[in-house]
Design an enzyme around this catalytic site. Structure first.
Site, PDB file in Angstrom:
ATOM      1  N   ASP A 168      16.987   2.487  -1.632  1.00  0.00           N
ATOM      2  CA  ASP A 168      16.244   3.739  -1.595  1.00  0.00           C
ATOM      3  C   ASP A 168      16.988   4.816  -2.380  1.00  0.00           C
ATOM      4  OD1 ASP A 168      14.115   5.316  -0.620  1.00  0.00           O
ATOM      5  OD2 ASP A 168      15.533   6.273   0.737  1.00  0.00           O
TER       6      ASP A 168
ATOM      7  N   THR B  29      11.368   8.026  -4.800  1.00  0.00           N
ATOM      8  CA  THR B  29      12.597   8.815  -4.889  1.00  0.00           C
ATOM      9  C   THR B  29      13.487   8.358  -6.041  1.00  0.00           C
ATOM     10  OG1 THR B  29      13.494   7.391  -3.202  1.00  0.00           O
ATOM     11  CG2 THR B  29      12.667   9.507  -2.491  1.00  0.00           C
TER      12      THR B  29
HETATM   13  P1  ADP Z   1      11.055   4.406  -5.641  1.00  0.00           P
HETATM   14  O1  ADP Z   1      12.268   4.695  -4.823  1.00  0.00           O
HETATM   15  O2  ADP Z   1      10.890   5.397  -6.754  1.00  0.00           O
HETATM   16  O3  ADP Z   1       9.832   4.203  -4.848  1.00  0.00           O
HETATM   17  P2  ADP Z   1      11.012   1.609  -6.103  1.00  0.00           P
HETATM   18  O4  ADP Z   1      12.260   0.811  -6.246  1.00  0.00           O
HETATM   19  O5  ADP Z   1      10.247   1.514  -4.834  1.00  0.00           O
HETATM   20  O6  ADP Z   1      11.380   3.088  -6.428  1.00  0.00           O
HETATM   21  O7  ADP Z   1      10.077   1.209  -7.319  1.00  0.00           O
HETATM   22  C1  ADP Z   1       8.838   1.781  -7.500  1.00  0.00           C
HETATM   23  C2  ADP Z   1       8.219   1.308  -8.791  1.00  0.00           C
HETATM   24  O8  ADP Z   1       8.042  -0.090  -8.785  1.00  0.00           O
HETATM   25  C3  ADP Z   1       6.845   1.923  -8.974  1.00  0.00           C
HETATM   26  O9  ADP Z   1       6.722   2.380 -10.298  1.00  0.00           O
HETATM   27  C4  ADP Z   1       5.909   0.753  -8.703  1.00  0.00           C
HETATM   28  O10 ADP Z   1       4.725   0.876  -9.455  1.00  0.00           O
HETATM   29  C5  ADP Z   1       6.720  -0.418  -9.147  1.00  0.00           C
HETATM   30  N1  ADP Z   1       6.337  -1.657  -8.470  1.00  0.00           N
HETATM   31  C6  ADP Z   1       6.390  -1.929  -7.152  1.00  0.00           C
HETATM   32  N2  ADP Z   1       5.961  -3.183  -6.890  1.00  0.00           N
HETATM   33  C7  ADP Z   1       5.655  -3.729  -8.077  1.00  0.00           C
HETATM   34  C8  ADP Z   1       5.172  -5.024  -8.512  1.00  0.00           C
HETATM   35  N3  ADP Z   1       4.918  -5.988  -7.627  1.00  0.00           N
HETATM   36  N4  ADP Z   1       4.970  -5.214  -9.811  1.00  0.00           N
HETATM   37  C9  ADP Z   1       5.225  -4.256 -10.699  1.00  0.00           C
HETATM   38  N5  ADP Z   1       5.689  -3.046 -10.391  1.00  0.00           N
HETATM   39  C10 ADP Z   1       5.898  -2.761  -9.100  1.00  0.00           C
END
Ligand code: ADP
Ligand code: MG
Length: 534
Positions: free
Chosen positions: A67, A100
């Site tokens: 996170d 985040t």
């Molecule tokens: P944050 O802390 O910003 O939420 P994450 O590590 O959760 O960061 O990543 C979020 C990003 O990953 C978003 O841009 C989302 O669209 C992308 N994402 C999440 N799951 C998938 C997936 N299965 N395939 C492609 N992109 C994904």
């Protein structure tokens, strides 16, 4: 007078003065470099194939997390501009709860482009204004891509909660945690105010032992403590009448520090008798209302219960849970639909709450108290999170928080948007086209910033071990052909319609990420000096 006039005379065009802006440029550059370093640090953890960070603090505590907000919060950042990025991630956490990492990576990329604009001679104010216009336009693009959502469409809610869990350490449990988050949030929505969710109404109780699979939604209350039954009181009560008390069931103390010396046995007996009668009187009063479960608030002034009072309470078959935290009282009384009792004089039956069962249950290597079957239960819910070790347990809680926030976002603003880099590439494309219609410095700056948004798809591809240049180029082409929902499918390693992959996220997460990132970068750009005050 004449001399003053001479000084005030405007300099003639021949004697143009030289202004040294070196220091201001240096300060700006130092700030941008420090802040970008923060963005680079979290960049590898973006997306479902992103890496996790192990954070080890000075006191030996170890955290494993993905996170962004948590990583940055735990980092000890000293440079003031870099601290602004930490705050940025925190604001995104407050505004949307998810995204985040995205917001920080975006800000880092915008900052790098600003630096090259500045070195090309664009004035910081012009850069900042261009960024402002860009962020407003970007939000419009996002709105045009958004898909309206109906809250009765539980499936769509579960999908977006699952997307936010995809990238977490506990992603393998997303099939359990995503529906759980949706049910938890929907159960606290008040039909009278269908747009508002207060996540304080969802309580997360962590209990070590078992696996994340054992995480459950409890319709009722859970206390992570034992029943106080040292004097042989009950540990299970059916048809419970529950009182939440904020007074102590122990002998009163003198107001000020003083000691009473008793030297004679008859006097000592009298004191003991008085104490006993006092407590017995209280217990009788409690019993008279039919109350059989006491939840006693933690007290710092004196013992909330003593051995003697526990003894009498046990005789009266009253179950006692002591040391309930002060800040939990509001949640408890809301759930039980009862009133807290601050004084024994006010102990009346109409202040009690009712439940079918209050019992102590063993879970893992400890015990919890569960209250179930609450009559007229308030709109609250409890999630009992389980995990085999503290690291997993804590990360499960943080991930669940993200998922809850995602559902809350959707309840607030009922729009979904595709994930997997689709919104960012679409913004980049449309804003790039818009830049061509503009003129001069503004056109140049907006073109640069539009390209900066591609950092998200690039990073997603990079973190998934794909050829990022090839993937992003194809993605851009697909979008140019009008396939606005094409995104990076990290599982298959190619571009597909990302909606079919069920990768969706709340619109609010994306809009707030771009707005907040732009705002933060503009703020950093406008700083031209650092003044240190001791
Ligand atoms: P944050 O802390 O910003 O939420 P994450 O590590 O959760 O960061 O990543 C979020 C990003 O990953 C978003 O841009 C989302 O669209 C992308 N994402 C999440 N799951 C998938 C997936 N299965 N395939 C492609 N992109 C994904
Ligand atoms: Mg996320």
């Amino acid at each position: 007078m004449a001399a003053a006039a001479a000084v005030l005379r405007a300099p003639s065009s021949k004697t143009e003065s030289y202004v040294d802006t070196k220091r201001r440029d240096d300060v700006r550059q130092a700030n941008i470099i420090a802040a970008s370093a923060i963005a680079d640090a979290v960049r590898t953890s973006l997306g479902p194939k992103g890496m996790d960070k192990m954070i080890s603090s000075a006191n030996g505590e170890v955290i494993i997390t993905n996170d962004g907000a948590t990583i940055l919060n735990k980092m000890e950042v000293i440079q003031p501009a870099a601290k602004m990025l930490v705050d940025l991630s925190r604001s995104q956490d407050a505004a949307a709860g998810d995204g985040t990492t995205t917001v920080v990576v975006l800000a880092g990329s915008l900052l790098k482009r600003s630096l090259s604009l500045l070195s090309a001679g664009v004035h910081p104010t012009a850069v900042s204004d261009a960024l402002h216009r860009l962020s407003i336009r970007a939000v419009e693009v996002l709105h045009s891509m958004a898909i309206p959502l109906d809250l009765s469409n539980r499936d769509a809610l579960v999908k977006s909660a699952a997307t936010s869990l995809n990238s977490k350490v506990v992603s393998q449990y997303s099939s359990l945690l995503a529906p759980l988050a949706v049910d938890a949030v929907l159960s606290v929505v008040d039909p009278a105010q269908p747009d508002i969710v207060d996540l304080r109404d969802v309580k997360i109780v962590k209990k070590l032992g078992g696996t994340v699979d054992d995480t459950e939604l409890v319709k009722g209350l859970v206390f992570d403590k034992k029943v106080s039954h040292s004097a042989g009181g009950p540990t299970r009560v059916e048809n419970a009448k529950i009182a939440v008390v904020q007074f102590q069931i122990s002998p009163p103390k003198t107001d000020i520090e003083q000691s009473i010396v008793v030297s004679d046995y008859t006097q000592m007996d009298r004191i003991l008798r008085e104490e006993r009668n006092y407590i017995l009187g209280m217990v009788k009063k409690i019993k008279a209302t039919g109350c059989n479960v006491l939840l006693i608030q933690k007290s710092i002034l004196r013992d909330a219960v003593t051995d003697l009072s526990l003894h009498y309470l046990a005789k009266a078959k009253i179950l006692v849970v002591k040391d309930v935290e002060r800040d939990e009282i509001e949640f408890i009384t809301k759930t039980l639909n009862c009133l807290p009792i601050a004084n024994i004089e006010h102990f009346r039956e109409d202040k009690l709450g009712f439940a079918n069962c209050v019992e102590e249950v063993s879970v893992g290597d400890g015990k919890i108290v569960k209250i179930t079957g609450i009559k007229d239960m308030g709109r609250t819910t409890t999630v009992l999170v389980r995990g085999s070790n503290q690291l997993v347990l804590d990360e499960a809680e943080r991930s669940l928080h993200d998922a809850l926030c995602v559902v809350r976002c959707l309840v607030n603003k009922k729009f979904l948007i595709a994930g997997g880099g689709a919104p960012e590439i679409e913004m980049s494309r449309q804003l790039g086209a818009w830049a061509k219609e503009l003129k001069g410095m503004e056109s140049y700056s907006i073109k640069e910033f539009a390209e900066a948004l591609e950092v998200i798809p690039y990073t997603l591809a990079e973190n998934a071990g794909l050829n990022s240049i090839a993937i992003v180029t194809e993605l851009r082409n697909r979008h140019a052909q009008g396939e606005i929902n094409s995104g990076i499918n990290v599982r298959k390693g190619q571009i597909t319609n990302i909606l079919e992959e069920n990768v969706v996220q709340p619109l609010l997460v994306s809009t707030s990420a771009i707005t907040l990132a732009a705002e933060c970068v503009r703020m950093i750009l406008k700083i031209d000096d650092v003044v240190i005050v001791r």
